[in-house]
Motif scaffolding. Structure first.
Motif, PDB file in Angstrom:
ATOM      1  N   SER A 154       0.840  -1.203   0.000  1.00  0.00           N
ATOM      2  CA  SER A 154       0.000   0.000   0.000  1.00  0.00           C
ATOM      3  C   SER A 154       0.870   1.245   0.000  1.00  0.00           C
ATOM      4  CB  SER A 154      -0.877   0.029   1.248  1.00  0.00           C
ATOM      5  OG  SER A 154      -1.685  -1.094   1.304  1.00  0.00           O
ATOM      6  N   HIS A 211      -9.710   8.705  11.336  1.00  0.00           N
ATOM      7  CA  HIS A 211      -9.903   8.281   9.943  1.00  0.00           C
ATOM      8  C   HIS A 211      -9.731   9.468   8.988  1.00  0.00           C
ATOM      9  CE1 HIS A 211     -11.154   4.214  10.950  1.00  0.00           C
ATOM     10  NE2 HIS A 211     -11.865   4.722  11.938  1.00  0.00           N
ATOM     11  N   PRO A 257     -10.789  -0.355  13.227  1.00  0.00           N
ATOM     12  CA  PRO A 257     -10.490  -0.626  11.817  1.00  0.00           C
ATOM     13  C   PRO A 257     -11.721  -0.423  10.952  1.00  0.00           C
ATOM     14  CG  PRO A 257     -10.772  -2.677  13.043  1.00  0.00           C
ATOM     15  CD  PRO A 257     -10.793  -1.575  14.053  1.00  0.00           C
ATOM     16  N   ASP A 259     -11.403  -1.520   7.382  1.00  0.00           N
ATOM     17  CA  ASP A 259     -11.244  -2.348   6.179  1.00  0.00           C
ATOM     18  C   ASP A 259     -10.789  -3.764   6.500  1.00  0.00           C
ATOM     19  OD1 ASP A 259     -11.961  -0.431   4.149  1.00  0.00           O
ATOM     20  OD2 ASP A 259     -10.142   0.650   4.746  1.00  0.00           O
ATOM     21  N   GLY A 261      -8.932  -4.779   8.953  1.00  0.00           N
ATOM     22  CA  GLY A 261      -7.656  -4.877   9.664  1.00  0.00           C
ATOM     23  C   GLY A 261      -7.861  -4.953  11.173  1.00  0.00           C
ATOM     24  N   ALA A 264      -7.056   1.089  12.821  1.00  0.00           N
ATOM     25  CA  ALA A 264      -6.746   2.173  11.882  1.00  0.00           C
ATOM     26  C   ALA A 264      -5.771   3.122  12.568  1.00  0.00           C
ATOM     27  CB  ALA A 264      -8.019   2.916  11.491  1.00  0.00           C
ATOM     28  N   SER A 276       1.381   6.849   5.050  1.00  0.00           N
ATOM     29  CA  SER A 276       1.061   5.444   5.353  1.00  0.00           C
ATOM     30  C   SER A 276       1.501   5.197   6.794  1.00  0.00           C
ATOM     31  CB  SER A 276       1.705   4.490   4.334  1.00  0.00           C
ATOM     32  OG  SER A 276       3.090   4.711   4.196  1.00  0.00           O
ATOM     33  N   ARG A 310      -3.007  -6.734  10.714  1.00  0.00           N
ATOM     34  CA  ARG A 310      -3.107  -5.783   9.604  1.00  0.00           C
ATOM     35  C   ARG A 310      -3.311  -4.380  10.177  1.00  0.00           C
ATOM     36  NH1 ARG A 310      -5.816  -7.120   3.996  1.00  0.00           N
ATOM     37  NH2 ARG A 310      -3.801  -8.156   3.969  1.00  0.00           N
ATOM     38  N   GLU A 312      -4.063  -0.752   9.493  1.00  0.00           N
ATOM     39  CA  GLU A 312      -4.591   0.146   8.457  1.00  0.00           C
ATOM     40  C   GLU A 312      -3.943   1.527   8.599  1.00  0.00           C
ATOM     41  OE1 GLU A 312      -8.858   0.204   8.761  1.00  0.00           O
ATOM     42  OE2 GLU A 312      -9.021  -1.976   8.561  1.00  0.00           O
ATOM     43  N   HIS A 313      -3.777   2.205   7.471  1.00  0.00           N
ATOM     44  CA  HIS A 313      -3.194   3.551   7.477  1.00  0.00           C
ATOM     45  C   HIS A 313      -3.831   4.356   6.343  1.00  0.00           C
ATOM     46  CE1 HIS A 313      -0.712   2.376   4.057  1.00  0.00           C
ATOM     47  NE2 HIS A 313      -0.192   1.366   4.734  1.00  0.00           N
ATOM     48  N   PHE A 317      -2.839  -0.568   4.006  1.00  0.00           N
ATOM     49  CA  PHE A 317      -2.512  -1.324   5.224  1.00  0.00           C
ATOM     50  C   PHE A 317      -1.085  -1.852   5.154  1.00  0.00           C
ATOM     51  CE2 PHE A 317      -4.334  -4.220   2.115  1.00  0.00           C
ATOM     52  CZ  PHE A 317      -3.377  -5.217   2.064  1.00  0.00           C
TER      53      PHE A 317
END
Ligand code: NQM
Length: 365
Positions: A154, A211, A257, A259, A261, A264, A276, A310, A312-313, A317
């Motif tokens: 990503s 987010h 999270p 997605d 993961g 986040a 990221s 995982r 997320e960023h 991810f």
């Protein structure tokens, strides 16, 4: 020595989601003050656009890796990471960089510090910033570095050959303050170090969702003030002293999270918000989420047993394999940590530094 009219051999590489200038350590001055002065001129700092140098006007593209054959029998090469300030005449060796680390193995093969294997090569790297070790493994079919491959990460368009990076069990304390939770500048945080000193902060404690787009978070003045306060206090508590002029600790805002993961994140490195997340930053977040009683509880969704998390960023991810075990003394420590990155040589040639300006001396942190 200061003019460098003949230039210096340099390789510009993308390492993971960062980009930097890679040098053989022996090609740069041995004296750190002379070396840093030269690197500011190579990168075009201080200047918000870094218009007169190689830097890309962001901390993630204002990085340098120095590589040399290691005298340590546990390692093939030594890697010193230097963060070059964009707007400030500062060069710092106080942090490591797991993203540029992805390019160190291929660079070492390219420059004949290590002989390529077949079909893959493992390079043992001693990371001089922390003294920690890492092993980078990448495909070298026919003894040549593979340029293409199927690994996507990503934050980088397309795919490339994978670089597996493994960090053995961490030596230092995972919780630098000794506590799973501390109250810092009125905010509950978890201070963790699995390769990168990082302060985990529930995003809602700072009145954001976690987010938001990095740009929106960077523009929020009140948030910047709170983050600064937390960072200065947490830095002292983590034994890092006065961190006003250093790039550690990083600050990672945690949110549920979105997605699939585990969590986040929005990570401050430490002023700009990462597009990221750093490799070792993510390794620290992943381990921190597994600490019992940490601030990630109630926010993160963890698989019941160890293994891959995982993270997320803002641009996707980063998967981190790590686990946390508790010793007889009740203290947690991180197990082996592994991530997959990619790296690519962009150019190899001669860089010509801006002529010396003796009106300022670089500030070292
Ligand atoms: O945490 C950015 C990056 C990094 C560092 C930073 C890194 C890491 O994305 O290992 O890679 O946190 O300053 O390159």
């Amino acid at each position: 020595m200061t003019g460098w009219p003949e230039g210096i051999r340099c390789t510009l590489m993308r390492g993971g989601t960062s980009k930097g200038a890679y040098f053989l350590a022996e090609d740069l001055p041995a004296d750190p003050a002379d070396r840093d002065d030269l690197l500011l001129r190579v990168m075009g700092s201080p200047d918000p656009r870094q218009i007169d140098g190689l830097g890309g006007a962001h901390p993630l593209t204002s990085k340098v890796a120095l590589v040399s054959v290691s005298a340590d029998p546990r390692a093939d090469v030594d890697y010193l990471f230097l963060q070059v300030g964009v707007e400030e005449p500062v060069v710092s060796d106080r942090q490591n960089c797991g993203n540029l680390l992805a390019g160190v193995g291929p660079f070492a093969v390219e420059r004949a510090l290590v002989t390529a294997g077949e079909p893959q090569t493992s390079v043992r790297v001693r990371m001089l910033n922390t003294g920690d070790l890492a092993v980078a493994t990448f495909p070298t079919p026919g003894g040549r570095i593979a340029v293409t491959g199927e690994a996507g990460i990503s934050g980088v368009p397309g795919t490339a050959a994978p670089v597996l990076i493994e960090f053995p069990r961490g030596g230092g304390p995972l919780l630098p303050t000794g506590n799973p939770r501390d109250v810092v500048a009125g905010t509950e945080v978890t201070c963790v170090d699995n390769g990168m000193p990082t302060v985990l902060i529930p995003a809602t404690a700072l009145d954001v969702t976690g987010h938001e787009a990095p740009k929106d978070l960077e523009e929020a003045q009140a948030l910047a003030g709170r983050l600064r306060e937390i960072r200065l206090a947490a830095g002292r508590l983590m034994g890092l002293g006065d961190v006003e002029h250093t790039t550690v600790p990083k600050l990672s805002l945690l949110a549920p999270p979105r997605d699939g993961g585990a969590v986040a994140t929005r990570t401050f490195i430490p002023v700009r918000c990462h597009t990221s997340i750093g490799v070792l930053g993510a390794a620290s977040v992943a381990a921190g989420l597994r600490v019992r009683g940490g601030v990630g509880e109630g926010i993160a969704q963890l698989p019941p047993t160890g293994g891959r998390l995982r993270i997320e960023h803002p641009t996707g991810f980063l998967d981190v394999e790590t686990d946390v075990a508790y010793g007889a003394d009740g203290r947690p420590s991180a197990s082996r940590t592994a991530v997959v990155r990619t790296a690519r040589k962009i150019f190899d040639g001669t860089v010509f530094p801006r002529p010396a300006d003796r009106s300022f001396r670089p500030f070292r942190s």
